[in-house]
Design a protein around this motif. Structure first.
Motif: not given
Length: 147
Positions: A1-2, A4-5, A8, A140, A144-145
């Protein structure tokens, strides 16, 4: 999953407001998360945190009776909100049934459930001696991984 900066840090603010039971700050955080793109990214992150924590705690999908128990515990613990155990249970059961939550409740309620539930689970299930936001960091990273 990306992750969002832009969303977040706003999600963290909302979660921190819930953990501290700061109604005004939570309301402000939700306003900050109200743009169309950031609202969707924030909601997805909060909901993903909920299900990642439950996955870890129950080593998979919790049974129906555990879903109800979690819903009742969270509704009781977060009684400063107007969320009910039925709403929380519906949110969780709908996800586990593979349906979309907005088909069974207004999206505004689903958003509230996601943030309140995520904050409560992080604060309740972190390791001894660990701050809830460090648990969020670990969740998180796992999101992400994940393949």
């Amino acid at each position: 999953m990306h992750i969002d900066s832009k969303a977040e840090p706003l999600v963290r603010e909302a979660l921190d407001a819930v953990v501290k039971r700061d109604v005004a700050r939570f309301a402000d955080a939700l306003v900050a998360l109200s743009g169309p793109e950031v609202a969707t990214a924030g909601y997805r992150l909060a909901a993903s945190v909920v299900f990642a924590v439950l996955q870890e705690q129950y080593r998979g999908q919790p049974p129906a009776e555990e879903i109800r128990a979690v819903a009742e515990e969270v509704a009781d613990a977060e009684n400063w909100t107007d969320l009910t155990a039925d709403e929380i249970e519906t949110f969780l059961a709908t996800y586990y049934a593979g349906a979309t939550v907005d088909t069974v409740m207004p999206i505004e309620r689903a958003v509230l459930v996601a943030y309140v539930l995520a904050a409560n689970l992080l604060a309740s299930y972190h390791n001894d001696g660990e701050w809830w936001f460090n648990y969020l960091d670990r969740v998180e990273l796992a999101l992400e991984t994940a393949p």
